[in-house]
Design an enzyme around this catalytic site. Sequence first.
Site, PDB file in Angstrom:
ATOM      1  N   GLU A   1       0.805  -1.228   0.000  1.00  7.69           N
ATOM      2  CA  GLU A   1       0.000   0.000   0.000  1.00  7.69           C
ATOM      3  C   GLU A   1       0.838   1.278   0.000  1.00  7.69           C
ATOM      4  O   GLU A   1       0.817   2.054   0.947  1.00  7.69           O
ATOM      5  CB  GLU A   1      -0.978  -0.037   1.180  1.00  7.69           C
ATOM      6  CG  GLU A   1      -1.961  -1.166   1.007  1.00  7.69           C
ATOM      7  CD  GLU A   1      -3.064  -1.220   2.046  1.00  7.69           C
ATOM      8  OE1 GLU A   1      -2.750  -1.063   3.231  1.00  7.69           O
ATOM      9  OE2 GLU A   1      -4.210  -1.446   1.663  1.00  7.69           O
TER      10      GLU A   1
ATOM     11  N   GLU B   1      -4.189 -10.455  -0.026  1.00 10.75           N
ATOM     12  CA  GLU B   1      -5.022 -10.400   1.176  1.00 10.75           C
ATOM     13  C   GLU B   1      -6.448 -10.717   0.759  1.00 10.75           C
ATOM     14  O   GLU B   1      -6.921 -10.234  -0.260  1.00 10.75           O
ATOM     15  CB  GLU B   1      -4.984  -9.003   1.824  1.00 10.75           C
ATOM     16  CG  GLU B   1      -3.622  -8.639   2.358  1.00 10.75           C
ATOM     17  CD  GLU B   1      -3.549  -7.233   2.972  1.00 10.75           C
ATOM     18  OE1 GLU B   1      -4.571  -6.726   3.463  1.00 10.75           O
ATOM     19  OE2 GLU B   1      -2.459  -6.659   2.930  1.00 10.75           O
TER      20      GLU B   1
HETATM   21  C1  GAL Z   1      -5.059  -3.966   4.030  1.00 16.24           C
HETATM   22  C2  GAL Z   1      -3.669  -3.748   4.552  1.00 16.24           C
HETATM   23  C3  GAL Z   1      -3.397  -4.479   5.821  1.00 16.24           C
HETATM   24  C4  GAL Z   1      -4.538  -4.305   6.771  1.00 16.24           C
HETATM   25  C5  GAL Z   1      -5.795  -4.773   6.143  1.00 16.24           C
HETATM   26  C6  GAL Z   1      -7.015  -4.563   6.996  1.00 16.24           C
HETATM   27  O1  GAL Z   1      -5.446  -2.913   3.255  1.00 16.24           O
HETATM   28  O2  GAL Z   1      -2.725  -4.106   3.607  1.00 16.24           O
HETATM   29  O3  GAL Z   1      -2.213  -4.007   6.368  1.00 16.24           O
HETATM   30  O4  GAL Z   1      -4.649  -2.965   7.077  1.00 16.24           O
HETATM   31  O5  GAL Z   1      -6.047  -4.034   4.990  1.00 16.24           O
HETATM   32  O6  GAL Z   1      -6.920  -5.110   8.233  1.00 16.24           O
END
Ligand code: GAL
Length: 961
Positions: free
Chosen positions: A417, A493
């Site tokens: 990010e 993620e």
């Molecule tokens: C993503 C980020 C993580 C965490 C997650 C939400 O956008 O990369 O570090 O913030 O969201 O828990």
Amino acid sequence: MIRTHAPALPWYEDMEPGSGGLEPRAWYADSDAGRISLNGEWRFRLSPGAATRDESFARPGFDASGWATIGVPGHWVLQGAGGAPAYTNVVYPFPVDPPRVPDANPTGDHLRTFDLPAGWPGDGEVVLRFDGVESCARVWLNGRELGDFKGSRLPHEFSVGGLLRAEGNVLAVRVHQWSSGSYLEDQDQWWLPGIFRDVTLLERPRGAPRDFFVHAGYDHRDGSGTLRVECEGAGGRVLVPELGIDVAAGEAVTVAVEPWTAETPRLYDGELVTPGERIGLRVGFRSVVVEDGLIRVNGRRVLFRGVNRHEFHPETGRTVDAATMRRDLVLMKQHNINAVRTSHYPPHPAFLDLCDELGLWVIDECDLETHGFSGLQWHGNPVDDERWTPALLDRAARMVERDKNHASVIIWSLGNECGTGRGLSAMARWIRGRDPERLVHYEGDPSCRDADLYSRMYPTHAEVELIGRRAEEPLADAEADARRRAMPFLMCEYAHAMGNGPGGLSEYQRLFERYRRCQGGFVWEWIDHGLAHPEHGFAYGGDFGEELHDANFVCDGLLFPDRTPSPGLTEYKKVVEPVRIEPVAEAGSVRITNGYDFANSAHLDFEWSHEVDGAPVGSGALDVPELAPGASAEVPLPMAGAGVWSVRAVLARDTAWAGRGHVVAWGQTEAGAPVVPAAAVGARPERDAGLITLGPGVFDAATGTPVRLGAVPVEGLRLDVWRAPTDNDNGAAWLPDEQYGARWRELGLHRMQHRTDAVEAGADGLLVRTRVAPAGVGPGLRTSYRWTADGERLGLAVSVVPEGEWRVPLPRLGIRFGLPAAYGAARWFGGGPGEAYPDTRAASVLGRWGMSVDEMQTPYVRPQENGARAGVRWAELADGSGAGVRAEGGAPFWFTARRWTSEQLDAAEHRTGLRAGGTVWVNLDHAVQGIGSRSCGPGVLPEYRLDARAAEFSFVFTPLN
Ligand code: GAL
């Protein structure tokens, strides 16, 4: 890498990565060169700001006897040494004015004196290494300044040989919480300053290499491995006795090998022998490429069953001891997880040794995130400002050089990010030049300009399906689009594991199995970062009085902070199981499919068992032919008779991460129709002194609610639609739709009013007509309770008809009632042992379960709806003598029991806010709303939404004596 600083700003605020240090190199533990750990008790002094010019503490002879002591490695804010942890997700906890940091810049002076063992150092150089210091450090040894560095989760070394003395060495380290480096470390976690990883003195004997690089490729076409160990600064030989290898460093040698994979982590012990040092090698042969639009390791497509792992321990923060690291990996392996993304920085280097040994695919991510610039439309983003590029390249080099000799690391990630920018391209170019044998990952740039694969976070199932078909929305730039469309896809993620959930895992897995392009993903995230707290149990954002914070968004893991698996992990284990066991009911057989990418099924035994109403009636071994990866076989069960048939794949032998008999995968099938309770009819209601008696039930004649079932007092039985909103019900601030928690409250579902319209005692039972609705609005639920009895048992049929317009789904639909606290032992036949919801029920095992009401609770760090058991046929609550109540469902129902109400659960902010009262509250639900993962991602899929519509459901209650 000796640099100097521009004079305008103090060193900790300028953009330079550091000064005075050595070039980065590989990290390794196995060497015959001497080393001395400087971990332990240090002297410590905290100052509120960084501006002090007083460096006298670094001079030999300084009297620090009045200072506090602190453990190194450690964070001072977790050791009662002053200051406090602070949590923010995206926002920087200081004004965004790069590279400047606030005056209020907690500064920890650390001092340690040490003597050298006899004969130390020998003939050669000595290096002082810091494995991790947040956020920056300036270092003196015996009064001489060595230099300074930034890059918190990266190693930094100084040459110190000439400065050491036999006795009374003084090492002084000044650490500032904030530095220009903090702008590059905005990683959604606690801000935790300190020397949080090891400090070590390392002998570098004359004739020892400066660095070495192990290249160990595998050619799947002929089964050969090619080993070449580049050795810099010294000549040497490379020995791998098991393979008969004895070659000069730098020379390539090709021999037949067994390859390394995460499933079969075959390592060969070897040595790099140089004139000055013997270094132990653990060589894993494997190759990783993108070919035909797929990530292939050793020629095969791999499927990532991954998690994102932050380094976290509830007491020690990002100081994680070796046993905890191993525990993490053992738990991952036991739960069928095969991949880790080291979000969002390189982990302690020893962690990667364990990944090599136990077998995990690793995406090693650089210590880099600038997410806080998103709120400024990325204006001033360091990754797009050339002045920061040296710092970015320094970080890339420190990661790659440190970790380049690990078989497990197959992908380098530029960071997380950071938006887009030239600095990222420079990093990718450098990494490719240095290590063309691995892939490069970066998620934040939709054009994928710098990456070898298409990576996303939190896309919906529908979008993943489009991507799977290579039919996603095109990019505006046709060339970039064509390039990206040809790439493999993974989700760095997905499935945000915050609180109860994540829902919808099975549906993602089906997409990964259907579309080869979809190579799996990494659940966000491994562990809740709840810090141990005397009052709250586990603390989250705001609990330390932070000015800005993001509350419990820091608790979004598959493990609770103490590393107890949450139901989300059990669910993930089932969803990603590498063997599929599917009943072919008509045939009385099961279809068993090997879903491993590399391993055949020889390491597994198969067993069957047969239960009737939860009682075992038979079990045995199941003969399954050895299955190659991807192969399947239909295997007959010794099926005879109704009941539940289970088949399990278990480890046939002990492994490094689980013992023989450990269940890897399972499947169940039910033969014969489930037993439905006979109707309880025949008894007549009798009125007497304000009460109505019907079979074993006694009712209040005015309200028609039961007050007793046999000898057991019953309280407040009525329709219930409320649940304490989960984090996923609440949704995310930046995803304004589907914030069900708020919409439910707005409608008033947490304060429903119950109006009794009629209590009609007839010849065949008792009919109670009611209307259930919140104040202030028109819509309501016309609800009737029809009670019947056969003398011994009491039947209840509930009918619900919505009136008016219902624009939100219901949290739940069922009945709730209270029993005295003594009835705290639960037994049921249905799904268990843990909780399940409509879209999180893959891991729910049909069987007979028993536990206390207390054990039925899932202790989410922020209390919320939890603990439902799925597909329950009957449930009992009893006291110590076995007296109590049994409820059978006309159809399978959801069973929940707790020592507080949903309202109390909703009001609590921490586990410690929940107090058992005098009542066990029981919910028997006809239906419940799904969970989804809207706390950061897609909501509840339509098939799991509980829309308000007419419903009928029934139970039969029996008093237990
Ligand atoms: C993503 C980020 C993580 C965490 C997650 C939400 O956008 O990369 O570090 O913030 O969201 O828990």
